[in-house]
Motif scaffolding. Structure first.
Motif: not given
Length: 205
Positions: A73-88
């Motif tokens: 749950m945390f990583v989903t919301d965290f990735a969407r909140a990041l203002p830069i691209p990220a990979e999972l």
């Protein structure tokens, strides 16, 4: 980046007339208090994401390593909140079973699917209590040649920590009590709650 949580909401005895926060989600008379509500969680996650992004200086995006299942749950919301691209990426390790404290014995249930050489790895953890599992994970990933390894943890129990580990980004320091919700479970229940709550002692003792 650490924020101490204020005292939990007023606790309720099972069967009392006080508002039962678990009831709307099918967990009537099972929680004793809401520790961190959904809005507070989301505000803190946005703050953590901004801090992680501000510290990113590589050309490649950060690789978020979600520790299953609790951090999903945390990583989903965290990735969407990041203002830069990220990979999972996802790892599953275990040291709990259905117990309420870490056994200290760690097993990999699911490993990463890619090489992390030269990447900035962000381990995304739901909660740090003893720190034993995280300490093991840091050592394991460090042998794989990443450019850097950072840790972002939503929750930490300072009173329960047994090993000295550096955690770069911490959302909330919380009391050494059994918490559930927002990915955190007891025997695979309560992960679906939209807040972090205290599990009533009558549910596990």
């Amino acid at each position: 980046m650490t924020t101490a949580v204020s005292a939990p909401a007023e606790r309720r005895a099972p069967g009392s007339d006080a508002t039962d926060s678990g009831a709307p989600h099918g967990y009537a008379d099972e929680l004793s208090a809401v520790l961190i509500d959904g809005a507070t969680l989301q505000a803190k996650i946005a703050e953590l994401a901004a801090a992680v992004a501000a510290d990113h200086h590589l050309d490649t995006p950060p690789l978020l390593v979600c520790v299953l299942k609790g951090a999903v749950m945390f990583v989903t919301d965290f990735a969407r909140a990041l203002p830069i691209p990220a990979e999972l990426e996802f790892m599953a390790v275990t040291s709990y079973g259905s117990a309420t404290s870490s056994s200290g014995v760690v097993r990999i249930l699911k490993d990463l699917d890619r090489d992390i050489t030269g990447r900035r790895v962000i381990i995304v953890e739901d909660i740090i209590d003893s720190g034993l599992t995280l300490s093991w994970l840091l050592k394991n990933l460090a042998t794989r040649g990443p450019a850097a390894i950072d840790v972002v943890a939503l929750l930490r129990k300072p009173e329960a920590v047994k090993v000295d580990i550096e955690v770069d980004y911490v959302g909330f320091d919380i009391p050494n009590e059994f918490v559930v919700g927002y990915g955190l479970d007891y025997d695979e229940r309560y992960r679906d709650l939209p807040f972090v709550g205290l599990l009533g002692e009558h549910m596990y003792r």
